[in-house]
Design a protein around this motif. Structure first.
Motif, PDB file in Angstrom:
ATOM      1  N   ALA A  63      -2.893  -8.825   9.918  1.00  0.00           N
ATOM      2  CA  ALA A  63      -3.269  -7.996  11.165  1.00  0.00           C
ATOM      3  C   ALA A  63      -2.711  -6.580  11.014  1.00  0.00           C
ATOM      4  CB  ALA A  63      -2.796  -8.501  12.395  1.00  0.00           C
ATOM      5  N   VAL A  64      -1.549  -6.267  10.210  1.00  0.00           N
ATOM      6  CA  VAL A  64      -0.984  -4.991  10.173  1.00  0.00           C
ATOM      7  C   VAL A  64      -1.258  -4.369   9.117  1.00  0.00           C
ATOM      8  CG1 VAL A  64       1.229  -3.703  10.201  1.00  0.00           C
ATOM      9  CG2 VAL A  64       1.078  -5.715  11.548  1.00  0.00           C
ATOM     10  N   ALA A  65      -1.532  -5.000   7.638  1.00  0.00           N
ATOM     11  CA  ALA A  65      -2.146  -4.492   6.565  1.00  0.00           C
ATOM     12  C   ALA A  65      -2.783  -5.416   5.987  1.00  0.00           C
ATOM     13  CB  ALA A  65      -0.692  -4.516   5.484  1.00  0.00           C
ATOM     14  N   LYS A 122       4.566   1.594  -6.853  1.00  0.00           N
ATOM     15  CA  LYS A 122       3.816   0.643  -7.505  1.00  0.00           C
ATOM     16  C   LYS A 122       2.122   0.661  -7.348  1.00  0.00           C
ATOM     17  CE  LYS A 122       3.772  -4.459  -8.708  1.00  0.00           C
ATOM     18  NZ  LYS A 122       4.431  -5.724  -8.332  1.00  0.00           N
ATOM     19  N   THR A 123       1.983   1.113  -6.001  1.00  0.00           N
ATOM     20  CA  THR A 123       0.377   1.017  -5.444  1.00  0.00           C
ATOM     21  C   THR A 123      -0.064   2.126  -6.065  1.00  0.00           C
ATOM     22  OG1 THR A 123       1.063  -0.128  -3.657  1.00  0.00           O
ATOM     23  CG2 THR A 123      -0.838   1.071  -3.710  1.00  0.00           C
ATOM     24  N   GLN A 124       0.545   3.477  -6.203  1.00  0.00           N
ATOM     25  CA  GLN A 124      -0.129   4.615  -6.485  1.00  0.00           C
ATOM     26  C   GLN A 124       0.354   5.426  -7.516  1.00  0.00           C
ATOM     27  OE1 GLN A 124      -3.283   5.690  -5.355  1.00  0.00           O
ATOM     28  NE2 GLN A 124      -3.477   3.835  -4.428  1.00  0.00           N
ATOM     29  N   HIS A 129       3.045   9.097  -4.689  1.00  0.00           N
ATOM     30  CA  HIS A 129       3.969   8.621  -3.863  1.00  0.00           C
ATOM     31  C   HIS A 129       4.884   9.711  -3.184  1.00  0.00           C
ATOM     32  CE1 HIS A 129       6.743   5.950  -1.455  1.00  0.00           C
ATOM     33  NE2 HIS A 129       8.057   6.777  -2.321  1.00  0.00           N
ATOM     34  N   LEU A 130       5.329  10.619  -3.968  1.00  0.00           N
ATOM     35  CA  LEU A 130       6.260  11.760  -3.713  1.00  0.00           C
ATOM     36  C   LEU A 130       5.346  12.841  -3.210  1.00  0.00           C
ATOM     37  CD1 LEU A 130       8.601  11.930  -6.712  1.00  0.00           C
ATOM     38  CD2 LEU A 130       8.885  10.720  -4.559  1.00  0.00           C
ATOM     39  N   ILE A 212       2.093   2.281   1.926  1.00  0.00           N
ATOM     40  CA  ILE A 212       0.981   1.849   0.994  1.00  0.00           C
ATOM     41  C   ILE A 212      -0.309   2.508   1.352  1.00  0.00           C
ATOM     42  CG2 ILE A 212      -0.431  -0.272   0.146  1.00  0.00           C
ATOM     43  CD1 ILE A 212       2.378  -1.768   0.375  1.00  0.00           C
ATOM     44  N   GLN A 213      -0.608   2.240   2.916  1.00  0.00           N
ATOM     45  CA  GLN A 213      -2.017   2.888   3.279  1.00  0.00           C
ATOM     46  C   GLN A 213      -2.030   4.265   3.165  1.00  0.00           C
ATOM     47  OE1 GLN A 213      -2.470   0.791   7.038  1.00  0.00           O
ATOM     48  NE2 GLN A 213      -2.566  -1.123   6.257  1.00  0.00           N
TER      49      GLN A 213
END
Length: 222
Positions: A63-65, A122-124, A129-130, A212-213
């Motif tokens: 529900a959140v992710a 790990k995702t992007q 990320h930075l 992540i989002q």
């Protein structure tokens, strides 16, 4: 603060919080093994209970992710289960909850802090990320950094403070009222322990999902 059952192993001091934490981990590992070693289409009562718990947590996380819920399910579910047991263990006479120890809650908060960056990278990838730390303007970089540390500190202190105050209040009430009101105090302790476990895990879930989002919805870097 004085801890129960401290002892020294050579030059290493092991206090009651460490011993209780390891005992909880071993117990949860044993329960997990017992409930998964013989999975079947006709589940046992233990398998049914575990499947229900996992389903509830899975639905809450999705529900959140919704896009990455299954990826972060193991971490968040482990936090929820461990904190629930750790907060309730003080109901056993002579034992104290390890989450009333600031070093334990700090370790959990640091784990969440590192996990946020681990999943983000790990995702992007590390570059994207930075990059969000200077989005939309590099001026916001120090504010993003301060926010990372303050929310980690708040995670540790919130859980520690609530569990310490809960056990202290219960002890004072029992000293004043004796055993005339054990059931209301017991119910208060159980409810508060469950609430604090849920809040900590939910905040960790929000931080992970946000990292992540945020990465996924950033415009491509030129």
């Amino acid at each position: 603060m004085e801890h129960e059952f401290p002892f020294n192993l050579d030059s290493i001091h092991i206090n009651g919080s460490v011993m209780t934490t390891w005992a909880i981990m071993l117990m949860l590992a044993l329960v997990a093994w017992l409930s998964t070693r013989r999975l079947s289409l006709l589940p046992t009562p233990l398998q049914t209970l575990m499947e229900s718990i996992v389903t509830i947590m899975d639905e809450s996380i999705l529900a959140v992710a919704p896009e990455n819920g299954r990826r972060i399910l193991p971490l968040i579910a482990t936090l929820w289960i461990f904190l629930t047991v750790a907060n309730l263990v003080s109901l056993i006479p002579t034992l104290h909850s390890p989450t009333r120890d600031l070093s334990v809650t700090s370790a959990l908060a640091i784990l969440v802090f590192l996990s946020v960056h681990w999943f983000g990278i790990k995702t992007q990838g590390i570059k994207k990320h930075l990059h969000h730390y200077i989005t939309p303007s590099p001026i916001l970089l120090p504010f993003h950094i301060i926010s990372e540390f303050t929310r980690t500190l708040a995670l540790a202190i919130r859980l520690f403070g609530n569990m310490m105050s809960l056990e202290t209040a219960a002890m004072l009430v029992l000293l004043v009222a004796g055993f005339l009101a054990p059931i209301p105090i017991l119910m208060l302790h159980i409810i508060e322990a469950l609430v604090q476990a849920y809040i900590f895990g939910t905040l960790a879930l929000i931080y992970l999902a946000s990292a992540i989002q945020t990465q996924q919805h950033q415009p491509p870097l030129e």
